[in-house]
Design a protein around this motif. Structure first.
Motif, short mmCIF file in Angstrom:
data_model
loop_
_atom_site.label_atom_id
_atom_site.label_comp_id
_atom_site.label_asym_id
_atom_site.label_seq_id
_atom_site.Cartn_x
_atom_site.Cartn_y
_atom_site.Cartn_z
N THR A 114 58.85 31.00 -4.58
CA THR A 114 57.95 30.16 -5.37
C THR A 114 57.06 29.31 -4.46
N LYS A 115 57.62 28.76 -3.40
CA LYS A 115 56.85 27.90 -2.50
C LYS A 115 55.76 28.68 -1.75
N ARG A 116 56.04 29.94 -1.43
CA ARG A 116 55.15 30.70 -0.55
C ARG A 116 54.15 31.59 -1.30
N MET A 117 54.28 31.69 -2.62
CA MET A 117 53.44 32.62 -3.37
C MET A 117 51.96 32.29 -3.23
N THR A 118 51.15 33.33 -3.00
CA THR A 118 49.71 33.14 -2.90
C THR A 118 49.01 33.73 -4.12
N GLN A 119 47.77 33.30 -4.33
CA GLN A 119 47.01 33.84 -5.45
C GLN A 119 46.77 35.33 -5.28
N SER A 120 46.53 35.78 -4.07
CA SER A 120 46.28 37.22 -3.85
C SER A 120 47.52 38.05 -4.17
N GLN A 121 48.71 37.52 -3.88
CA GLN A 121 49.94 38.25 -4.23
C GLN A 121 50.10 38.36 -5.74
N LEU A 122 49.77 37.28 -6.46
CA LEU A 122 49.85 37.31 -7.91
C LEU A 122 48.84 38.29 -8.49
N GLU A 123 47.63 38.27 -7.97
CA GLU A 123 46.60 39.19 -8.46
C GLU A 123 46.97 40.64 -8.17
N ASN A 124 47.55 40.87 -7.00
CA ASN A 124 47.95 42.24 -6.65
C ASN A 124 49.05 42.74 -7.57
N PHE A 125 50.04 41.88 -7.87
CA PHE A 125 51.11 42.28 -8.78
C PHE A 125 50.54 42.59 -10.16
N TYR A 126 49.69 41.70 -10.66
CA TYR A 126 49.11 41.90 -11.98
C TYR A 126 48.30 43.20 -12.03
N ASN A 127 47.44 43.42 -11.06
CA ASN A 127 46.58 44.61 -11.08
C ASN A 127 47.36 45.89 -10.88
N THR A 128 48.48 45.79 -10.17
CA THR A 128 49.31 46.98 -9.93
C THR A 128 50.10 47.38 -11.17
N TRP A 129 50.74 46.39 -11.81
CA TRP A 129 51.73 46.72 -12.83
C TRP A 129 51.25 46.55 -14.27
N TYR A 130 50.29 45.70 -14.52
CA TYR A 130 49.87 45.46 -15.90
C TYR A 130 48.93 46.57 -16.36
N GLN A 131 49.55 47.74 -16.58
CA GLN A 131 48.85 48.95 -16.99
C GLN A 131 49.48 49.44 -18.30
N PRO A 132 48.71 50.14 -19.13
CA PRO A 132 49.20 50.48 -20.48
C PRO A 132 50.47 51.32 -20.51
N GLN A 133 50.71 52.15 -19.47
CA GLN A 133 51.93 52.96 -19.49
C GLN A 133 53.19 52.12 -19.32
N HIS A 134 53.02 50.83 -18.94
CA HIS A 134 54.16 49.93 -18.78
C HIS A 134 54.22 48.88 -19.88
N GLN A 135 53.53 49.11 -21.00
CA GLN A 135 53.42 48.08 -22.03
C GLN A 135 53.75 48.63 -23.41
N CYS A 136 54.20 47.73 -24.26
CA CYS A 136 54.50 48.05 -25.65
C CYS A 136 54.19 46.82 -26.50
N LEU A 137 53.61 47.05 -27.67
CA LEU A 137 53.33 45.98 -28.60
C LEU A 137 54.28 46.09 -29.79
#
Length: 430
Positions: free
Chosen positions: A150-173
């Motif tokens: 938590t202390k070391r997290m950077t914005q680029s790491q968060l953006e990379n995680f989001y852009n990598t994983w937040y894709q429709p094949q990993h989602q359900c509504l």
């Protein structure tokens, strides 16, 4: 009726963090920040206010090892309002931004949230179990790793995680409640145009080699929880008749085990028996023993011995249970079996319920079939005899891996109970 819960399930969680521990959790926080600008041009706070919702009241999220779930609850179910609510989840599902101005505020909240879990007995025990059995760490090591992440997290790491994983094949509504007419068209319009993008293979959480966890609490009681786990299920195994047959046999085994265990309970001893289906079948037994003031060790050593003897008996002799095949004459049995099969084959879904311990959200997360309890269970109840269920129970205990969680009162010595529980583990895991 009269309300609607809309849930976006993102099928990635702590297991996808890798070296960036707490990244999935941090992304969840950043998706809910008040100043994050949505595709509509509004901040999340202002958009919720336009809908008549107070920020922080109707919209929340939760991250676990396998998923992140965003829940938005609406007391209005008219079409236009629901359409506007779905805009929030659609925005999170793809193309959302990380709000830089909210980053440090959320870091502080995240740090406090993780830090304070150590002082909540239920959270601490859950985290300890995860640390030992999933990551092979001590509870203190895992707690510190989460704080450091938590202390070391950077914005680029968060953006990379989001852009990598937040894709429709990993989602359900999932929509639950008073579902509005035309909602399918809304979903297709808001979610249907996003193409799948390549992602890494989703991590599957198998267990570490650690099999015993000992934690402490301030209650005048001992807890021993045994979890018997089968190997991870493949997707093809989840789609065969054997899957439903084994699941039914596991539930019937649990019922028989519970009946047997209750007979040995007393005022000082409470029992819990259950089954679990996520990415594997599991059988759980928990013994909660209240300290007897007249007995210096509260009878814990004797309890551990009785648990070992009970498991030996089950492994060798199975459970006692009768099924329709054992109780009905051949003519009546054949008639009822034929009726159960016909209902299963012709069932239209009416009067069915999804298995209450496997809610629809978990069916999505773990790629499980939507389990229709009444028709399917009725069919298998005429296929299996009491001996079939008993044999299944014996084999389940014999072939499962065993994990033990022991919760002791503060100050209680652990050497002797550790020796007994480790002996039990060697007996079942070797």
């Amino acid at each position: 009726m009269g309300s609607l819960q809309m849930s976006l399930i993102q099928k990635t969680g702590f297991l996808q963090d890798g070296e960036t521990v707490e990244c999935s959790h941090f992304v969840e926080h950043m998706m809910l920040t008040a100043n994050r600008v949505m595709a509509t041009g509004d901040t999340l706070r202002s958009y919720l206010n336009k809908l008549g919702m107070d920020y922080g009241m109707n919209f929340n999220a939760y991250t676990s090892r396998t998923f992140t779930k965003y829940d938005l609850v609406s007391s209005r179910t008219d079409e236009a309002y629901v359409d506007s609510c779905l805009e929030i989840l659609s925005d999170i599902a793809g193309g959302a931004s990380i709000c830089a101005m909210d980053l440090e505020e959320q870091r502080e909240r995240m740090y406090n949230e993780v830090y304070n879990r150590y002082f909540n007995v239920f959270a601490r025990q859950a985290d300890a179990s995860e640390a030992v059995f999933l990551y092979g760490r001590t509870p203190d090591e895992w707690h510190q790793m989460r704080l450091d992440g938590t202390k070391r997290m950077t914005q680029s790491q968060l953006e990379n995680f989001y852009n990598t994983w937040y894709q429709p094949q990993h989602q359900c509504l999932v929509l639950t409640g008073d579902v509005t007419d035309g909602v399918e068209d809304m979903i297709k319009r808001k979610f249907g145009s996003r193409p799948s993008m390549p992602t890494p293979a989703v991590a599957v959480g198998d267990f570490s080699k650690q099999n015993l966890m000992i934690e402490r609490h301030g209650k005048a009681e001992f807890r021993i929880k045994l979890t018997f786990t089968q190997p991870l299920l493949t997707q093809s195994e989840k789609e065969t008749p054997k899957f439903f047959k084994d699941y039914f046999a596991l539930k019937k085994s649990c019922s028989a085990l519970h009946d047997r265990m209750v007979k040995s309970a007393n005022d000082d001893l409470a029992l819990v028996v259950g089954y679990q289906l996520e990415d594997r079948f599991a059988l759980l037994m928990q013994y909660i023993y209240s300290i007897n003031g007249e007995d210096a060790d509260g009878g814990l050593m004797a309890l551990a011995d009785s648990v070992a003897n009970f498991l030996d008996d089950i492994r060798n002799n199975g459970v006692q249970i009768k099924m329709p095949k054992d109780m009905l004459n051949k003519k009546e049995f054949a008639l009822q079996r034929a009726q159960a099969l016909k209902k299963l084959q012709e069932g239209d879904g009416k009067d069915n319920t999804i298995d209450p311990v496997t809610p629809i959200s978990e069916c999505a997360i773990y790629s499980l079939p939507l389990y229709k309890q009444e028709d399917t269970d009725a069919y298998w109840s005429y296929e299996l005899s009491g001996k079939d269920v008993s044999d299944y129970c014996k084999q389940f205990i014999k072939k499962s891996g065993l994990k033990i969680e022991c919760i002791l009162p503060y100050g209680y010595p652990e050497r002797e109970i550790s020796e007994k529980l480790n002996a039990l583990l060697r007996q079942y895991n070797n």
